[in-house]
Motif scaffolding. Structure first.
Motif, mmCIF file in Angstrom:
data_model
loop_
_atom_site.group_PDB
_atom_site.id
_atom_site.type_symbol
_atom_site.label_atom_id
_atom_site.label_comp_id
_atom_site.label_asym_id
_atom_site.label_seq_id
_atom_site.Cartn_x
_atom_site.Cartn_y
_atom_site.Cartn_z
ATOM 1 N N ALA A 89 0.788 -1.266 0.024
ATOM 2 C CA ALA A 89 -0.173 -0.105 0.101
ATOM 3 C C ALA A 89 1.035 1.252 -0.037
ATOM 4 O O ALA A 89 0.538 2.216 -0.720
ATOM 5 N N LEU A 90 2.096 1.305 0.796
ATOM 6 C CA LEU A 90 2.859 2.422 0.919
ATOM 7 C C LEU A 90 3.386 2.707 -0.735
ATOM 8 O O LEU A 90 3.728 3.778 -0.938
ATOM 9 N N ALA A 91 3.974 1.530 -1.329
ATOM 10 C CA ALA A 91 4.485 1.620 -2.251
ATOM 11 C C ALA A 91 3.580 2.215 -3.358
ATOM 12 O O ALA A 91 4.450 2.937 -4.294
ATOM 13 N N ALA A 92 2.367 1.742 -3.355
ATOM 14 C CA ALA A 92 1.422 2.523 -4.345
ATOM 15 C C ALA A 92 1.376 3.860 -4.430
ATOM 16 O O ALA A 92 1.348 4.321 -5.185
ATOM 17 N N LEU A 93 1.341 4.306 -2.923
ATOM 18 C CA LEU A 93 1.099 5.776 -2.803
ATOM 19 C C LEU A 93 2.402 6.332 -3.267
ATOM 20 O O LEU A 93 2.214 7.346 -3.720
ATOM 21 N N ARG A 94 3.812 5.848 -2.934
ATOM 22 C CA ARG A 94 4.731 6.328 -3.389
ATOM 23 C C ARG A 94 4.926 6.436 -5.074
ATOM 24 O O ARG A 94 5.504 7.445 -5.504
ATOM 25 N N ALA A 95 4.421 5.643 -5.668
ATOM 26 C CA ALA A 95 4.530 5.434 -7.229
ATOM 27 C C ALA A 95 3.663 6.328 -7.695
ATOM 28 O O ALA A 95 3.501 6.878 -8.813
ATOM 29 N N GLY A 96 2.318 6.429 -7.151
ATOM 30 C CA GLY A 96 1.458 7.469 -7.494
ATOM 31 C C GLY A 96 0.067 6.472 -7.839
ATOM 32 O O GLY A 96 0.261 5.008 -8.509
ATOM 33 N N VAL A 97 -1.318 6.986 -7.299
ATOM 34 C CA VAL A 97 -2.494 5.815 -7.717
ATOM 35 C C VAL A 97 -3.345 6.436 -8.798
ATOM 36 O O VAL A 97 -3.367 7.681 -8.797
ATOM 37 N N THR A 98 -4.077 5.608 -9.291
ATOM 38 C CA THR A 98 -5.029 6.386 -10.310
ATOM 39 C C THR A 98 -6.245 6.764 -9.830
ATOM 40 O O THR A 98 -6.914 5.941 -9.178
ATOM 41 N N LEU A 99 -6.519 7.933 -9.627
ATOM 42 C CA LEU A 99 -7.901 8.291 -9.513
ATOM 43 C C LEU A 99 -8.850 8.436 -10.526
ATOM 44 O O LEU A 99 -8.520 8.476 -11.500
ATOM 45 N N ASN A 100 -10.128 8.915 -10.210
ATOM 46 C CA ASN A 100 -10.986 9.465 -11.150
ATOM 47 C C ASN A 100 -10.737 10.541 -12.143
ATOM 48 O O ASN A 100 -11.328 10.832 -13.311
ATOM 49 N N ASP A 101 -9.785 11.341 -11.618
ATOM 50 C CA ASP A 101 -9.431 12.498 -12.384
ATOM 51 C C ASP A 101 -7.751 12.247 -12.725
ATOM 52 O O ASP A 101 -7.364 13.072 -13.309
ATOM 53 N N GLY A 102 -7.547 10.975 -12.844
ATOM 54 C CA GLY A 102 -6.020 10.425 -13.455
ATOM 55 C C GLY A 102 -5.044 10.274 -12.467
ATOM 56 O O GLY A 102 -5.364 10.344 -11.028
ATOM 57 N N PRO A 103 -3.938 9.732 -12.854
ATOM 58 C CA PRO A 103 -2.882 9.098 -11.925
ATOM 59 C C PRO A 103 -2.333 10.426 -11.045
ATOM 60 O O PRO A 103 -2.172 11.594 -11.473
ATOM 61 N N THR A 104 -1.942 10.117 -9.950
ATOM 62 C CA THR A 104 -1.175 11.115 -8.886
ATOM 63 C C THR A 104 0.178 11.170 -9.451
ATOM 64 O O THR A 104 0.902 10.011 -9.669
ATOM 65 N N ARG A 105 0.868 12.063 -8.753
ATOM 66 C CA ARG A 105 2.337 12.326 -8.955
ATOM 67 C C ARG A 105 2.751 11.383 -7.843
ATOM 68 O O ARG A 105 1.996 11.034 -6.840
ATOM 69 N N PRO A 106 4.087 10.916 -7.898
ATOM 70 C CA PRO A 106 4.515 10.193 -6.628
ATOM 71 C C PRO A 106 4.579 10.863 -5.613
ATOM 72 O O PRO A 106 4.644 12.054 -5.396
ATOM 73 N N ALA A 107 4.258 10.219 -4.376
ATOM 74 C CA ALA A 107 4.418 10.901 -3.112
ATOM 75 C C ALA A 107 5.341 10.400 -2.050
ATOM 76 O O ALA A 107 5.824 9.062 -2.248
ATOM 77 N N ALA A 108 5.795 10.844 -1.192
ATOM 78 C CA ALA A 108 6.801 10.353 -0.105
ATOM 79 C C ALA A 108 5.502 9.730 0.839
ATOM 80 O O ALA A 108 4.729 10.621 1.112
ATOM 81 N N ALA A 109 5.747 8.302 1.251
ATOM 82 C CA ALA A 109 4.701 7.941 2.188
ATOM 83 C C ALA A 109 5.504 6.771 3.119
ATOM 84 O O ALA A 109 6.150 6.237 2.903
ATOM 85 N N GLN A 110 4.956 6.972 4.382
ATOM 86 C CA GLN A 110 5.844 6.035 5.397
ATOM 87 C C GLN A 110 4.698 5.937 6.475
ATOM 88 O O GLN A 110 3.942 6.737 6.768
ATOM 89 N N ALA A 111 4.695 4.581 7.098
ATOM 90 C CA ALA A 111 4.032 4.513 8.360
ATOM 91 C C ALA A 111 4.575 5.171 9.522
ATOM 92 O O ALA A 111 6.079 5.061 9.735
ATOM 93 N N ILE A 112 3.692 5.722 10.414
ATOM 94 C CA ILE A 112 4.493 6.488 11.595
ATOM 95 C C ILE A 112 3.717 6.108 12.868
ATOM 96 O O ILE A 112 2.595 5.519 12.778
ATOM 97 N N ALA A 113 4.372 6.283 14.045
ATOM 98 C CA ALA A 113 3.777 5.951 15.272
ATOM 99 C C ALA A 113 2.440 7.147 15.578
ATOM 100 O O ALA A 113 2.713 8.238 15.058
ATOM 101 N N ALA A 114 1.491 6.856 16.352
ATOM 102 C CA ALA A 114 0.617 7.807 16.703
ATOM 103 C C ALA A 114 1.242 8.952 17.136
ATOM 104 O O ALA A 114 2.150 8.758 18.408
#
Length: 214
Positions: A89-114
């Motif tokens: 899931a995090l890798a997909a966010l980093r690569a960019g996901v396809t939304l109904n208005d097109g693919p997103t740009r790559p993002a920095a994403a990481q799991a963090i503690a609360a």
């Protein structure tokens, strides 16, 4: 050398359920209830059900520099999501996901503690005892409508609570909900416009009116 003019910039920690505008019908709080400063306007928006950093300025060029996606200013969000973010899931966010208005740009994403410094939300989020929740940090360089919520939903992690921590070098560090502080930043330089090589006579706006032919 002449000193560069400065612009006002206000950093506000917008609470949940506050409209990101100065006018309203009185049914909900607006920015006017939090920032009694004339002549400033939000540089970008934050949804009513999101919390965190809103930048306000009195300079139109600075407002455009912050808000215009063409400048790709980094925006960092902390999202409490339903489910446990795994590496796919995090890798997909980093690569960019396809939304109904097109693919997103790559993002920095990481799991963090609360975050242990985080204030309680009023009202509290909806919780399901049978479904775990977790936190992720996302940094985007674009600004579509409800983008973070749509991105996390696309990878099976619906957002329960969303906080914008930072925009560029500015953050809500040290600001409680509803608090704000003011800083001065240099006004962006006016965009350079190269003169027409053949002079203003070839500019349509400078062309003299001609008498129509009979």
């Amino acid at each position: 050398m002449a000193q560069r003019a400065m612009a006002r910039l206000i950093l506000l920690n917008k609470p949940y359920d506050v409209m990101c505008q100065f006018s309203g019908d009185g049914s909900r709080a607006t920015l006017a209830d939090l920032v009694p400063v004339a002549g400033v306007y939000p540089a970008g928006r934050l949804d009513r059900d999101s919390e965190g950093l809103v930048l306000l300025t009195d300079d139109g060029r600075l407002q455009a520099r912050i808000a215009d996606p063409a400048h790709r200013m980094a925006k960092t969000y902390l999202a409490q999501v339903e489910g446990v973010p795994d590496e796919p899931a995090l890798a997909a966010l980093r690569a960019g996901v396809t939304l109904n208005d097109g693919p997103t740009r790559p993002a920095a994403a990481q799991a963090i503690a609360a975050p242990d410094w985080l204030w309680p939300r009023v009202p509290p989020i909806r919780e399901r005892k049978s479904v775990p929740d977790a936190w992720i940090e996302l940094t985007l360089r674009e600004g579509r409508n409800r983008q973070v919520r749509r991105m996390t939903a696309a990878v099976g992690l619906p957002t329960l609570r969303l906080i914008r921590w930072a925009v560029g070098d500015w953050s809500i560090e040290g600001l409680a909900p509803g608090e704000w502080r003011e800083v001065e930043v240099p006004m962006p330089a006016a965009p350079y416009r190269k003169p027409h090589p053949k002079g203003p006579r070839h500019d349509r706006s400078a062309t003299p009116h001609r008498r129509p032919r009979a």
